[in-house]
Design a protein around this motif. Structure first.
Motif, PDB file in Angstrom:
ATOM      1  N   PRO A 148      30.285  27.442  40.518  1.00 39.57           N
ATOM      2  CA  PRO A 148      30.787  28.741  40.277  1.00 39.57           C
ATOM      3  C   PRO A 148      32.017  29.125  41.334  1.00 39.57           C
ATOM      4  O   PRO A 148      32.815  29.704  41.162  1.00 39.57           O
ATOM      5  CB  PRO A 148      29.360  29.616  40.943  1.00 39.57           C
ATOM      6  CG  PRO A 148      28.434  28.459  40.641  1.00 39.57           C
ATOM      7  CD  PRO A 148      28.970  27.207  40.713  1.00 39.57           C
ATOM      8  N   GLU A 149      31.959  28.482  42.440  1.00 38.12           N
ATOM      9  CA  GLU A 149      32.962  28.893  43.436  1.00 38.12           C
ATOM     10  C   GLU A 149      34.270  28.285  42.928  1.00 38.12           C
ATOM     11  O   GLU A 149      35.452  28.724  43.384  1.00 38.12           O
ATOM     12  CB  GLU A 149      32.550  28.431  44.976  1.00 38.12           C
ATOM     13  CG  GLU A 149      32.564  26.870  44.967  1.00 38.12           C
ATOM     14  CD  GLU A 149      31.172  26.340  44.648  1.00 38.12           C
ATOM     15  OE1 GLU A 149      30.396  27.191  44.055  1.00 38.12           O
ATOM     16  OE2 GLU A 149      30.741  25.333  45.359  1.00 38.12           O
ATOM     17  N   MET A 150      34.195  27.400  41.817  1.00 38.50           N
ATOM     18  CA  MET A 150      35.759  26.994  41.639  1.00 38.50           C
ATOM     19  C   MET A 150      36.425  27.965  40.979  1.00 38.50           C
ATOM     20  O   MET A 150      37.675  27.789  40.551  1.00 38.50           O
ATOM     21  CB  MET A 150      35.296  25.730  40.573  1.00 38.50           C
ATOM     22  CG  MET A 150      35.009  24.416  41.533  1.00 38.50           C
ATOM     23  SD  MET A 150      34.512  23.154  40.337  1.00 38.50           S
ATOM     24  CE  MET A 150      34.125  21.857  41.362  1.00 38.50           C
ATOM     25  N   THR A 151      35.848  28.899  40.347  1.00 36.46           N
ATOM     26  CA  THR A 151      36.663  30.112  39.495  1.00 36.46           C
ATOM     27  C   THR A 151      36.750  31.228  40.491  1.00 36.46           C
ATOM     28  O   THR A 151      37.014  32.306  39.827  1.00 36.46           O
ATOM     29  CB  THR A 151      35.972  30.422  38.122  1.00 36.46           C
ATOM     30  OG1 THR A 151      34.528  30.486  38.146  1.00 36.46           O
ATOM     31  CG2 THR A 151      36.303  29.207  37.403  1.00 36.46           C
ATOM     32  N   GLU A 152      36.551  31.159  41.733  1.00 35.80           N
ATOM     33  CA  GLU A 152      36.867  32.356  42.625  1.00 35.80           C
ATOM     34  C   GLU A 152      38.137  32.121  42.984  1.00 35.80           C
ATOM     35  O   GLU A 152      38.690  31.250  43.549  1.00 35.80           O
ATOM     36  CB  GLU A 152      35.683  32.153  43.789  1.00 35.80           C
ATOM     37  CG  GLU A 152      34.302  32.216  43.419  1.00 35.80           C
ATOM     38  CD  GLU A 152      33.262  32.126  44.593  1.00 35.80           C
ATOM     39  OE1 GLU A 152      33.796  31.807  45.710  1.00 35.80           O
ATOM     40  OE2 GLU A 152      32.211  31.989  44.411  1.00 35.80           O
ATOM     41  N   SER A 153      38.739  33.404  43.172  1.00 31.42           N
ATOM     42  CA  SER A 153      40.202  33.475  44.067  1.00 31.42           C
ATOM     43  C   SER A 153      40.284  34.350  45.008  1.00 31.42           C
ATOM     44  O   SER A 153      39.997  35.541  44.945  1.00 31.42           O
ATOM     45  CB  SER A 153      41.003  34.080  42.889  1.00 31.42           C
ATOM     46  OG  SER A 153      42.325  34.345  43.462  1.00 31.42           O
ATOM     47  N   TRP A 154      40.421  33.659  46.356  1.00 29.95           N
ATOM     48  CA  TRP A 154      40.198  34.511  47.591  1.00 29.95           C
ATOM     49  C   TRP A 154      41.370  34.936  48.098  1.00 29.95           C
ATOM     50  O   TRP A 154      41.621  35.979  48.606  1.00 29.95           O
ATOM     51  CB  TRP A 154      39.396  33.688  48.508  1.00 29.95           C
ATOM     52  CG  TRP A 154      37.842  33.287  48.389  1.00 29.95           C
ATOM     53  CD1 TRP A 154      37.448  32.638  47.419  1.00 29.95           C
ATOM     54  CD2 TRP A 154      37.080  33.831  48.908  1.00 29.95           C
ATOM     55  NE1 TRP A 154      36.122  32.627  47.480  1.00 29.95           N
ATOM     56  CE2 TRP A 154      35.547  33.559  48.462  1.00 29.95           C
ATOM     57  CE3 TRP A 154      36.792  35.006  50.067  1.00 29.95           C
ATOM     58  CZ2 TRP A 154      34.505  34.105  48.757  1.00 29.95           C
ATOM     59  CZ3 TRP A 154      35.434  35.500  50.375  1.00 29.95           C
ATOM     60  CH2 TRP A 154      34.412  34.892  49.984  1.00 29.95           C
ATOM     61  N   TYR A 163      35.464  37.109  46.956  1.00 29.26           N
ATOM     62  CA  TYR A 163      36.544  36.682  46.551  1.00 29.26           C
ATOM     63  C   TYR A 163      37.197  37.764  45.577  1.00 29.26           C
ATOM     64  O   TYR A 163      36.595  38.681  45.016  1.00 29.26           O
ATOM     65  CB  TYR A 163      36.265  35.585  45.344  1.00 29.26           C
ATOM     66  CG  TYR A 163      34.803  35.732  44.666  1.00 29.26           C
ATOM     67  CD1 TYR A 163      33.725  35.050  45.153  1.00 29.26           C
ATOM     68  CD2 TYR A 163      34.862  35.862  43.254  1.00 29.26           C
ATOM     69  CE1 TYR A 163      32.500  35.356  44.498  1.00 29.26           C
ATOM     70  CE2 TYR A 163      33.627  35.964  42.650  1.00 29.26           C
ATOM     71  CZ  TYR A 163      32.469  35.562  43.310  1.00 29.26           C
ATOM     72  OH  TYR A 163      31.255  35.775  42.386  1.00 29.26           O
ATOM     73  N   TYR A 221      30.354  32.921  34.479  1.00 29.52           N
ATOM     74  CA  TYR A 221      29.986  32.881  35.936  1.00 29.52           C
ATOM     75  C   TYR A 221      30.380  31.306  36.416  1.00 29.52           C
ATOM     76  O   TYR A 221      30.868  31.095  37.417  1.00 29.52           O
ATOM     77  CB  TYR A 221      28.394  33.188  36.119  1.00 29.52           C
ATOM     78  CG  TYR A 221      28.228  32.838  37.500  1.00 29.52           C
ATOM     79  CD1 TYR A 221      28.793  33.492  38.482  1.00 29.52           C
ATOM     80  CD2 TYR A 221      26.938  31.820  37.999  1.00 29.52           C
ATOM     81  CE1 TYR A 221      28.445  33.325  39.865  1.00 29.52           C
ATOM     82  CE2 TYR A 221      26.882  31.536  39.166  1.00 29.52           C
ATOM     83  CZ  TYR A 221      27.546  32.394  40.112  1.00 29.52           C
ATOM     84  OH  TYR A 221      26.959  32.159  41.543  1.00 29.52           O
ATOM     85  N   ASN A 224      38.552  38.090  42.817  1.00 32.24           N
ATOM     86  CA  ASN A 224      38.460  38.367  41.360  1.00 32.24           C
ATOM     87  C   ASN A 224      36.837  38.554  41.127  1.00 32.24           C
ATOM     88  O   ASN A 224      36.403  38.387  40.079  1.00 32.24           O
ATOM     89  CB  ASN A 224      38.923  37.007  40.402  1.00 32.24           C
ATOM     90  CG  ASN A 224      38.512  35.866  40.838  1.00 32.24           C
ATOM     91  OD1 ASN A 224      37.637  35.644  41.876  1.00 32.24           O
ATOM     92  ND2 ASN A 224      38.989  34.872  40.081  1.00 32.24           N
ATOM     93  N   LYS A 233      35.715  37.156  37.575  1.00 37.14           N
ATOM     94  CA  LYS A 233      36.061  35.794  37.761  1.00 37.14           C
ATOM     95  C   LYS A 233      37.232  35.435  36.780  1.00 37.14           C
ATOM     96  O   LYS A 233      37.532  34.332  36.232  1.00 37.14           O
ATOM     97  CB  LYS A 233      34.858  34.617  37.237  1.00 37.14           C
ATOM     98  CG  LYS A 233      33.635  34.574  38.087  1.00 37.14           C
ATOM     99  CD  LYS A 233      34.145  33.757  39.143  1.00 37.14           C
ATOM    100  CE  LYS A 233      32.851  33.334  40.269  1.00 37.14           C
ATOM    101  NZ  LYS A 233      32.311  32.241  39.553  1.00 37.14           N
TER     102      LYS A 233
END
Lengths: 263, 263, 263, 263
Positions: free
Chosen positions: B33-39, A156, A226, A158, A166
């Motif tokens: 955790p993956e909710m604050t990943e920006s891809w 990802y 995280y 970020n 993040k």
């Protein structure tokens, strides 16, 4: 306004109204070049280093010899346990994060790091560490500038090398190949807090990665989370700088030539 | 607020008030955790240069061969008249300022410059030139980052090397000796103006001098004024970058390795 | 630096080195009061209103008579369908949001709103509407300053009256009782974007609620998101201002005395 | 990055690569509305005043009765000598400036002031006083928001009512006639300094004059200078607020309804 204007007004009246009328248009003409010169105090001098070595006013955090400037984050009274060899130091898996003995507020930091040539794994599991710009507690508490292999290894945005983890992706991916040295030149402004502990001004950071701008006075939303949303919750002042022992099974990464200039 | 909250409220009512009461405390727990990943989008890649050479996404403004990227400021339709030799170019006294043919807004710029080893004169009369971060007219109109010999040569602090001329002194003096190459790494944010021509946001600049931070996101008060107070008076957009033929009798200074990355 | 310094230097040399040495210390003494006066252009005049009525340079968006300045958000070519009576207008449930016919960038806005005296419901379901500081599309697209009954009616802090909805809580709760008029005095700075559509500077807002500061130059993270994280994704310029027909079953709220001053 | 990513990675591996591929696109879908709600701590409540009177959480600096909250600037141990009558207080010429006994950092301030109906004089000599947003010493030391009659009385723009004296002109002239009450609603952010006494962040101020925005988060260049350039030279913290006994021969001005809310 200030009281002695009155003197000016009085004089103007003596000179007649023409004096007042002319004041605006003559403003620039009346000034002299030396009036906008600022002489004191004299600017201090530093001797810049050659080839990214420390300037004379920097604190050297690692010069290739030992980890005397570093302690274990788990117990700051004990020495850092990472491995020093051949002028570099390397994460020793399982010994935990390490941090500077000294604390800092605003600073310029130079640090070099290398992903092992034979790195394995993918995504966040490939050469993962992190530079905490301010450590505000045990473990991973603090503001993390991500260190990970981002050379042909997508994750990802970020969460890749040079991201505020993040939070904010780097402007561009300037990563070198595994086995080559990467450089971060960091300008960090610490957050400031009010007397009641609430935020006055957020942390800010500018980062050059291998000489390329990747963070431009980026505002940090709070300490790295995280899971969930970053938010400033706890006031703090000067803090150590911290490096992460990430714990994933890939080969450990190495560091060298670290210096800092408090601002 | 948004309308579909109502659905949530309705569901909450069905579930009983306990659901509402629990919402706050469960907030963090519920996130993943993956909710604050920006891809998306993927971060672009640049290949960094070695030893301060241009990264692959930079525009090279001078590579040692010619001044094809530069024009005369007096007449931008005519070529720059300065001297190119031995991989560097040198001010040709009396030919006037030169500027880039291309215009820029926000950018990262790398430039190297050298005071002649046998420099003479004192104060502002010793190796004087200037880097105009944005040229906004003929002559010296624009925002000047000062170039002058500041190695054991005192002048007013807001007029020495690395100053925003007549505005802001450098944080420290990181000058190298005459005869050695100095480096400016510059991050410039152009001013923005409103439709009516008034200022929206001032120009800002960060400068590393030989790797040492000397301007930290400094706010510019307006275009450089030799006499009087700087002030934003005229709206402008993209502008050329300009180098100064200062005209003082000291030996002319030289430049090399200039590249820019529009931001 | 500027070239005519040379004249100064030349003169200084004629006068002897004492002239240079004295320059710094004499700086302040040499300036005159009128040198820091700024006369032109003359500041424009507005006639302030009495009792929160519009100043003479404001655009009146509602003066108690009709909704001529407003259109339906669903179809901006059609009139706003809300109800005008007794000098106020009231949400007409089911007719959808309404927005100004004119578009604005930066502005000062005065708006008064009233929760019905016999309001029912709880949390977000009690007197809910919203002021979109800039409407950037159909429905609820835009930057929402929350309107809801927050008098003895708790909801999440970043969803109560005066919050930037789902982003920033108000500094304090300055809500009047249902049946009384509330006032928002808003200073809005629109976001600016780069040529490539990316963000240059975020939107900012200052809000007084019934004369009490509740948002102090707050930075907006992006258009309001009911679900997920706010983020600037689409560049836009001037935009209408929008009021929300929320759709919850509580009594509809009313508005009066709305004026705006483009900045 | 944080260590428990690894758990996610491990799980992802178990689930197969499809899980990773889907992560980005599912991000928004996976979030729930309540995840961006912020409940704690509860926002405090204030009861707003009617007709510009003090809200319940304000400190009343003058309520029409006495100057108990004020002292003489010349000698802060002695009472303010200005005249109280008919619910207002009036400058008593020759007794010097007065200032609050309490000190403040950041705040919202409401203050009303009146130029005498029979004012005489012109320019700066017509109803001159000043509100020092922070008094940082005897006399006129501090940051002055100008008070003077600017109703059909031209002076330099950065010296008229609502200007940051000798720095920044008001956005517009919203002055009422002599004999009528003017209102300043002020939001002040104090400057912050570093440990070494140098500036960290400049003072900022927003001002509404009779409900009209005249200063919009304006940055102050330093304490007011009648002669020469403003510059931050001395670190300070909380400071009293000060009103000026200007000393010009025009009729003295009056004040009423003053309250402040520390921020």
């Amino acid at each position: 306004m200030q009281k002695n204007t009155l003197t000016f007004i009085a004089i103007s009246l003596l000179l007649g109204s023409a004096a007042i009328a002319q004041a605006p248009s003559q403003e620039k003409a009346q000034m002299k070049p030396e009036m906008t010169e600022s002489w004191e105090p004299e600017v201090k001098v530093t001797t810049p280093g050659a080839n990214s070595s420390a300037p004379s006013d920097a604190i050297v955090l690692f010069d290739g010899k030992n980890l005397d400037q570093w302690a274990s984050t788990n117990d700051p009274q004990t020495p850092a346990q990472w491995t020093v060899a051949n002028g570099v130091f390397t994460v020793k898996k399982g010994t935990g994060n390490i941090q500077t003995k000294e604390s800092f507020l605003d600073y310029q930091l130079h640090i070099e790091w290398r992903i092992p040539e034979k790195i394995t794994g993918t995504g966040q599991g490939r050469g993962n560490s992190g530079l905490f710009l301010a450590s505000i507690g045990k473990g991973d508490a603090g503001y993390e500038l991500q260190i990970v292999d981002s050379y042909n290894n997508r994750t990802y945005a970020n969460g890749q090398a040079g991201s505020i983890y993040k939070q904010t992706r780097p402007l561009i991916n300037a990563m070198r190949k595994p086995g080559e040295w990467n450089v971060y030149d960091v300008i960090f402004t610490a957050p400031r807090f009010k007397e009641d502990g609430s935020l006055f001004s957020p942390a800010r950071v500018t980062v050059l990665h291998n000489g390329v701008l990747i963070q431009n006075n980026t505002e940090l939303r709070g300490p790295t989370q995280y899971i969930g949303l970053a938010e400033y919750k706890t006031a703090h002042g000067k803090s150590p700088i911290k490096l992460q022992d990430h714990g994933d099974p890939s080969e450990p990464i190495s560091f060298r030539n670290i210096w800092i200039r408090p601002l």
